[in-house]
Scaffold this active site. Structure first.
Site, PDB file in Angstrom:
ATOM      1  N   HIS A   1       0.848  -1.192   0.000  1.00 18.55           N
ATOM      2  CA  HIS A   1       0.000   0.000   0.000  1.00 18.55           C
ATOM      3  C   HIS A   1       0.883   1.240   0.000  1.00 18.55           C
ATOM      4  O   HIS A   1       1.928   1.249   0.655  1.00 18.55           O
ATOM      5  CB  HIS A   1      -0.914   0.035   1.224  1.00 18.55           C
ATOM      6  CG  HIS A   1      -2.063   0.956   1.053  1.00 18.55           C
ATOM      7  ND1 HIS A   1      -1.967   2.305   1.307  1.00 18.55           N
ATOM      8  CD2 HIS A   1      -3.322   0.740   0.597  1.00 18.55           C
ATOM      9  CE1 HIS A   1      -3.128   2.872   1.028  1.00 18.55           C
ATOM     10  NE2 HIS A   1      -3.957   1.959   0.593  1.00 18.55           N
TER      11      HIS A   1
ATOM     12  N   ASP B   1      -7.880  -5.490   0.066  1.00 16.91           N
ATOM     13  CA  ASP B   1      -8.364  -6.362  -1.011  1.00 16.91           C
ATOM     14  C   ASP B   1      -7.962  -7.829  -0.844  1.00 16.91           C
ATOM     15  O   ASP B   1      -8.412  -8.674  -1.614  1.00 16.91           O
ATOM     16  CB  ASP B   1      -7.835  -5.862  -2.367  1.00 16.91           C
ATOM     17  CG  ASP B   1      -8.449  -4.540  -2.771  1.00 16.91           C
ATOM     18  OD1 ASP B   1      -9.650  -4.377  -2.545  1.00 16.91           O
ATOM     19  OD2 ASP B   1      -7.732  -3.679  -3.297  1.00 16.91           O
TER      20      ASP B   1
HETATM   21  N1  CMC Z   1       4.016  -7.710  -4.710  1.00 19.38           N
HETATM   22  C1  CMC Z   1       5.337  -7.719  -4.886  1.00 19.38           C
HETATM   23  N2  CMC Z   1       6.137  -6.628  -4.792  1.00 19.38           N
HETATM   24  C2  CMC Z   1       5.524  -5.480  -4.493  1.00 19.38           C
HETATM   25  C3  CMC Z   1       4.133  -5.385  -4.292  1.00 19.38           C
HETATM   26  C4  CMC Z   1       3.380  -6.562  -4.395  1.00 19.38           C
HETATM   27  N3  CMC Z   1       2.054  -6.535  -4.216  1.00 19.38           N
HETATM   28  N4  CMC Z   1       3.807  -4.101  -4.017  1.00 19.38           N
HETATM   29  C5  CMC Z   1       4.955  -3.412  -4.068  1.00 19.38           C
HETATM   30  N5  CMC Z   1       5.990  -4.244  -4.349  1.00 19.38           N
HETATM   31  C6  CMC Z   1       7.420  -3.876  -4.433  1.00 19.38           C
HETATM   32  C7  CMC Z   1       7.705  -3.109  -5.711  1.00 19.38           C
HETATM   33  O1  CMC Z   1       8.042  -3.988  -6.758  1.00 19.38           O
HETATM   34  C8  CMC Z   1       8.876  -2.246  -5.269  1.00 19.38           C
HETATM   35  O2  CMC Z   1      10.008  -3.073  -5.217  1.00 19.38           O
HETATM   36  P1  CMC Z   1      11.474  -2.474  -5.636  1.00 19.38           P
HETATM   37  O3  CMC Z   1      11.790  -1.445  -4.594  1.00 19.38           O
HETATM   38  O4  CMC Z   1      12.376  -3.664  -5.583  1.00 19.38           O
HETATM   39  O5  CMC Z   1      11.318  -1.916  -7.001  1.00 19.38           O
HETATM   40  C9  CMC Z   1       8.505  -1.890  -3.815  1.00 19.38           C
HETATM   41  O6  CMC Z   1       7.689  -2.974  -3.356  1.00 19.38           O
HETATM   42  C10 CMC Z   1       7.743  -0.583  -3.664  1.00 19.38           C
HETATM   43  O7  CMC Z   1       6.570  -0.667  -4.477  1.00 19.38           O
HETATM   44  P2  CMC Z   1       5.925   0.525  -5.256  1.00 19.38           P
HETATM   45  O8  CMC Z   1       5.280  -0.038  -6.475  1.00 19.38           O
HETATM   46  O9  CMC Z   1       6.929   1.641  -5.420  1.00 19.38           O
HETATM   47  O10 CMC Z   1       4.824   0.996  -4.213  1.00 19.38           O
HETATM   48  P3  CMC Z   1       3.627   1.985  -4.506  1.00 19.38           P
HETATM   49  O11 CMC Z   1       3.350   2.681  -3.240  1.00 19.38           O
HETATM   50  O12 CMC Z   1       3.907   2.814  -5.706  1.00 19.38           O
HETATM   51  O13 CMC Z   1       2.411   0.995  -4.907  1.00 19.38           O
HETATM   52  C11 CMC Z   1       0.609  -0.505  -4.716  1.00 19.38           C
HETATM   53  C12 CMC Z   1       1.411   0.625  -4.040  1.00 19.38           C
HETATM   54  C13 CMC Z   1      -0.635  -0.788  -3.867  1.00 19.38           C
HETATM   55  C14 CMC Z   1       0.157  -0.042  -6.096  1.00 19.38           C
HETATM   56  C15 CMC Z   1       1.473  -1.760  -4.830  1.00 19.38           C
HETATM   57  O14 CMC Z   1       1.858  -2.190  -3.548  1.00 19.38           O
HETATM   58  C16 CMC Z   1       0.800  -2.875  -5.592  1.00 19.38           C
HETATM   59  O15 CMC Z   1       0.884  -2.907  -6.824  1.00 19.38           O
HETATM   60  N6  CMC Z   1       0.113  -3.844  -4.896  1.00 19.38           N
HETATM   61  C17 CMC Z   1      -0.625  -4.882  -5.555  1.00 19.38           C
HETATM   62  C18 CMC Z   1      -1.981  -4.369  -6.028  1.00 19.38           C
HETATM   63  C19 CMC Z   1      -2.929  -4.151  -4.880  1.00 19.38           C
HETATM   64  O16 CMC Z   1      -3.097  -4.999  -4.009  1.00 19.38           O
HETATM   65  N7  CMC Z   1      -3.616  -2.985  -4.875  1.00 19.38           N
HETATM   66  C20 CMC Z   1      -4.611  -2.640  -3.876  1.00 19.38           C
HETATM   67  C21 CMC Z   1      -4.198  -1.477  -3.033  1.00 19.38           C
HETATM   68  S1  CMC Z   1      -5.203  -1.262  -1.547  1.00 19.38           S
HETATM   69  C22 CMC Z   1      -6.813  -0.931  -2.056  1.00 19.38           C
HETATM   70  C23 CMC Z   1      -6.981   0.172  -3.011  1.00 19.38           C
HETATM   71  O17 CMC Z   1      -6.528   1.302  -2.766  1.00 19.38           O
HETATM   72  O18 CMC Z   1      -7.597  -0.024  -4.035  1.00 19.38           O
END
Ligand code: CMC
Length: 390
Positions: A272, A329
């Site tokens: 998140h 989720d």
């Molecule tokens: N699985 C594996 N690795 C992950 C995940 C995940 N679900 N989420 C983040 N990471 C890794 C990402 O690859 C990055 O790694 P590195 O530093 O090696 O490049 C690191 O963690 C930081 O991630 P980020 O993408 O920079 O984080 P963000 O804050 O931009 O993204 C997020 C947040 C929710 C989009 C992301 O965690 C994600 O894609 N999660 C899976 C989709 C999901 O469950 N979404 C629902 C969010 S909660 C409800 C809502 O708001 O709708």
């Protein structure tokens, strides 16, 4: 150097675009409050419509206010017959989120008497219409995908029971209310009601900042919610769990593939932008998952896979280093599935839950004298000036 550009901030990680007094989140402590009230208390002790009023108006409703609000919503549940026929023009296998956003967009063609953004009475009327009609539109999207007849709303039922009947009732038999199902769904909807400046709410605000009407702004929010990194994650989680079950791959092996970033595979329902310790909603949903499945007499191996995934991931250095925890989720889909909803309806349920938050933010923005049209800057990295050589 470009004039006026002070910072470049992909994903708005550091930039606040507004003030707001609706929802407070502390991502380190795992705190979520609506108008000051902890989410845990609201989920336990209130109803969806009570919380909707709280978010929109800032205070909990009095008994009379709540009764009036509920009554007005019940009186607006019917869809115009032409809007009912609108569904006929769409393919039966359309994704219900696309159906939902299209039908909400179409509301502004049916209700041209409530499109003003500055007349409080019209804004209130659009608010009531949206709260009353979105669940009906959602249920019709579901029924259409099944090829079943649409039911008219039964306004003697509560908001949640009316919605459940429209989804699971048939013309052939009377619908029996199941209080376990109703309360479980109500609780989940409350947990989704607002989450400050998430992608869909920010979209509603951005579209609304042009003084677009409430229906147009909410329709845009629904489209933003659709993506798998936002609301679409609940559907993606179920597909991921079913994929693991069907392939026979071990949970450990799947987690290894996630860590190796193999063809972009992510652990859906994890991570998140704001919560870096735990997501308080996920805690409540996990409790519900066990209770609801037991009460409904459902044993779903997907819940076992989800629990194993959580255990393996939380003990793994990759997830610890990146502060990745289950989000709201992760467990919701297993509950929605046990309730009888098809996977493609999961994000639609999120949209119904989030609607009061979108409305509250749109209204807050419209009343804030500081509001300006949203207009992000860019850092131009293209070609310098060149001459058309002809
Ligand atoms: N699985 C594996 N690795 C992950 C995940 C995940 N679900 N989420 C983040 N990471 C890794 C990402 O690859 C990055 O790694 P590195 O530093 O090696 O490049 C690191 O963690 C930081 O991630 P980020 O993408 O920079 O984080 P963000 O804050 O931009 O993204 C997020 C947040 C929710 C989009 C992301 O965690 C994600 O894609 N999660 C899976 C989709 C999901 O469950 N979404 C629902 C969010 S909660 C409800 C809502 O708001 O709708």
């Amino acid at each position: 150097k470009q004039t006026g550009l002070t910072s470049l901030d992909y994903g708005f990680v550091n930039t606040a675009a507004t003030r707001s007094s609706i929802t407070y989140i502390d991502g380190e402590q795992g705190i979520l409050r609506y108008r000051g009230y902890p989410i845990e208390q609201l989920a336990e002790k209130s109803t969806f419509l009570e919380v909707a009023w709280l978010l929109i108006h800032g205070e909990l409703p009095s008994e009379t206010e709540l009764a009036d609000f509920d009554e007005r919503i019940r009186r607006h549940t019917l869809l115009h017959e032409d809007l009912r026929r609108f569904f006929d023009a769409l393919p039966h296998d359309a994704h219900p989120m696309s159906v939902l956003s299209s039908a909400v967009s179409a509301l502004s063609t049916f209700y041209q008497d409530s499109l003003s953004v500055s007349d409080p009475e019209q804004v209130e009327l659009s608010t009531i219409r949206l709260l009353a009609k979105l669940p009906v539109i959602a249920a019709y999207a579901h029924k259409k995908s099944l090829g079943q007849a649409f039911l008219y709303p039964d306004n003697s039922l509560s908001f949640v029971d009316n919605f459940l009947r429209l989804n699971f009732g048939t013309l052939a038999e009377p619908y029996e209310v199941n209080p376990v199902l109703s309360r479980a769904l109500e609780r989940l909807l409350i947990l989704h009601e607002d989450h400050e400046q998430n992608a869909s709410t920010s979209t509603v605000r951005l579209v609304g900042s042009t003084q677009a009407n409430l229906f147009a702004s909410v329709s845009a929010g629904i489209n933003a919610l659709y993506g798998p990194l936002h609301g679409g994650a609940n559907e993606a989680v179920l597909q991921m769990l079913a994929g693991i079950r069907d392939s026979g791959e071990s949970v450990q092996k799947f987690v290894e593939r996630v860590k190796n970033k193999e063809s972009g595979v992510k652990l859906m329902g994890f991570g998140h932008r704001v919560y870096k310790n735990f997501d308080p909603r996920a805690k409540l949903v996990k409790q519900s998952a066990d209770e609801v499945l037991e009460a409904l007499g459902v044993h779903d191996p997907l819940l076992d896979i989800a629990k194993e995934l959580e255990e393996v991931a939380l003990a793994d250095q990759y997830f610890i280093d990146r502060k990745l925890y289950p989000n709201v989720d992760f467990y919701t889909g297993v509950i929605y599935k046990a309730m009888g909803f098809p996977t493609r309806m999961f994000t639609v349920l999120f949209a119904i839950g989030r609607l009061p938050g979108w409305i509250a933010h749109w209204r807050e923005m419209n009343l804030d004298p500081q509001t300006k049209i949203g207009r992000p800057q860019q850092l131009y990295v293209g070609s310098p000036e060149r001459t058309l050589d002809r």
